[in-house]
Design an enzyme around this catalytic site. Sequence first.
Site, short mmCIF file in Angstrom:
data_model
loop_
_atom_site.label_atom_id
_atom_site.label_comp_id
_atom_site.label_asym_id
_atom_site.label_seq_id
_atom_site.Cartn_x
_atom_site.Cartn_y
_atom_site.Cartn_z
N LYS A 34 1.24 -1.17 -0.12
CA LYS A 34 0.29 0.20 0.13
C LYS A 34 1.26 1.17 0.45
O LYS A 34 1.81 1.54 0.60
CB LYS A 34 -0.96 -0.05 1.82
CG LYS A 34 -1.96 0.97 1.62
CD LYS A 34 -3.27 0.78 2.46
CE LYS A 34 -2.12 1.23 3.88
NZ LYS A 34 -1.92 3.15 3.76
N LYS A 62 -7.33 7.60 -0.24
CA LYS A 62 -8.42 8.29 0.23
C LYS A 62 -9.16 8.37 -0.01
O LYS A 62 -9.61 9.89 0.21
CB LYS A 62 -8.36 8.95 2.10
CG LYS A 62 -7.48 7.58 2.94
CD LYS A 62 -7.74 7.57 4.13
CE LYS A 62 -7.29 6.31 5.13
NZ LYS A 62 -5.64 5.95 5.18
N SER A 177 -3.23 -5.91 17.09
CA SER A 177 -2.43 -7.03 17.17
C SER A 177 -3.47 -7.81 15.41
O SER A 177 -4.03 -8.11 15.25
CB SER A 177 -2.81 -8.78 18.11
OG SER A 177 -3.07 -9.85 18.31
O1 3DU Z 1 -0.20 2.62 11.14
P1 3DU Z 1 1.30 1.89 10.86
O2 3DU Z 1 2.39 1.88 10.31
O3 3DU Z 1 1.47 0.36 10.38
O4 3DU Z 1 0.45 2.22 9.29
C1 3DU Z 1 -0.78 2.08 9.72
C2 3DU Z 1 -1.10 2.36 7.26
O5 3DU Z 1 -2.41 2.53 7.43
C3 3DU Z 1 -0.97 3.64 7.03
O6 3DU Z 1 -0.56 3.92 5.80
C4 3DU Z 1 -2.26 4.47 7.52
O7 3DU Z 1 -2.46 5.84 6.87
C5 3DU Z 1 -2.97 4.00 7.24
N1 3DU Z 1 -4.68 4.06 7.78
C6 3DU Z 1 -4.51 3.20 8.89
O8 3DU Z 1 -3.18 3.15 9.57
C7 3DU Z 1 -6.15 3.84 9.42
C8 3DU Z 1 -6.51 3.56 8.68
O9 3DU Z 1 -8.21 3.73 9.47
C9 3DU Z 1 -6.83 3.85 7.38
C10 3DU Z 1 -5.48 3.65 6.90
#
Ligand code: 3DU
Length: 215
Positions: A34, A62, A177
């Site tokens: 992604k 988005k 998790s």
């Molecule tokens: O928190 P992380 O670093 O594991 O990244 C999560 C990814 O998913 C990040 O790209 C964020 O923009 C996206 N995302 C969410 O975290 C939450 C949502 O509800 C939708 C997308």
Amino acid sequence: MQKNTGLIAALDVTDKSQALSISKEIEFYVDAIKVGYPLVLESGLGIIGMIAEFAPVIADFKVADIPNTDRLICKVAYEAGASAVIVHGFTGRDSLMECVRTGEEHQGDIYVVTEMSHPGALDFLQPAAYELSRLAVECGATGIVAPATRPERLREIRNIVGDITIISPGVGAQGGSAAEAIRAGADYVIVGRSIYTSKAPGKEAEKIVREIERL
Ligand code: 3DU
């Protein structure tokens, strides 16, 4: 998206060569990568096609506008090589339908954000999440995005959407998790920082895949 591992890596790095080297390290462990604004705005749209050499790309733009603008954004993403686009549903049925139609025209997938995973989602999105989930199904979206940080909500949302695909962010850095999210009904977990900030992104991705496999 073909399910092999159940893992989608979120590549929110902004450096093109780092993005490509991480993609190469994780390609065997992920079903998709992604990418979103941080990487695309910094590296240019061409990065989508480059990453698509390693894994199918989900463009997390988005998208949230009037139908015509939504159509133009989705078209650009697919033409750049994305297999899927993430869009918002709160702009309403006509906007979402236009995204789904554009997806069909490009043989691409559309995932609709329902409840987000961060605390601020409680302010406006959570009260609308079930309706957004129903709208996604009614409009024929490929799937939805639902929070790994709230497995109980994920379970409710799974009951509402039936068997459409759920991709679930919030694992790792946000406290969720992988195993719990999958148990609550997610088809895929989305993991960003835990993988791309690791010194060994491939090993970190493998660890998450093994956790999912053990279920
Ligand atoms: O928190 P992380 O670093 O594991 O990244 C999560 C990814 O998913 C990040 O790209 C964020 O923009 C996206 N995302 C969410 O975290 C939450 C949502 O509800 C939708 C997308």
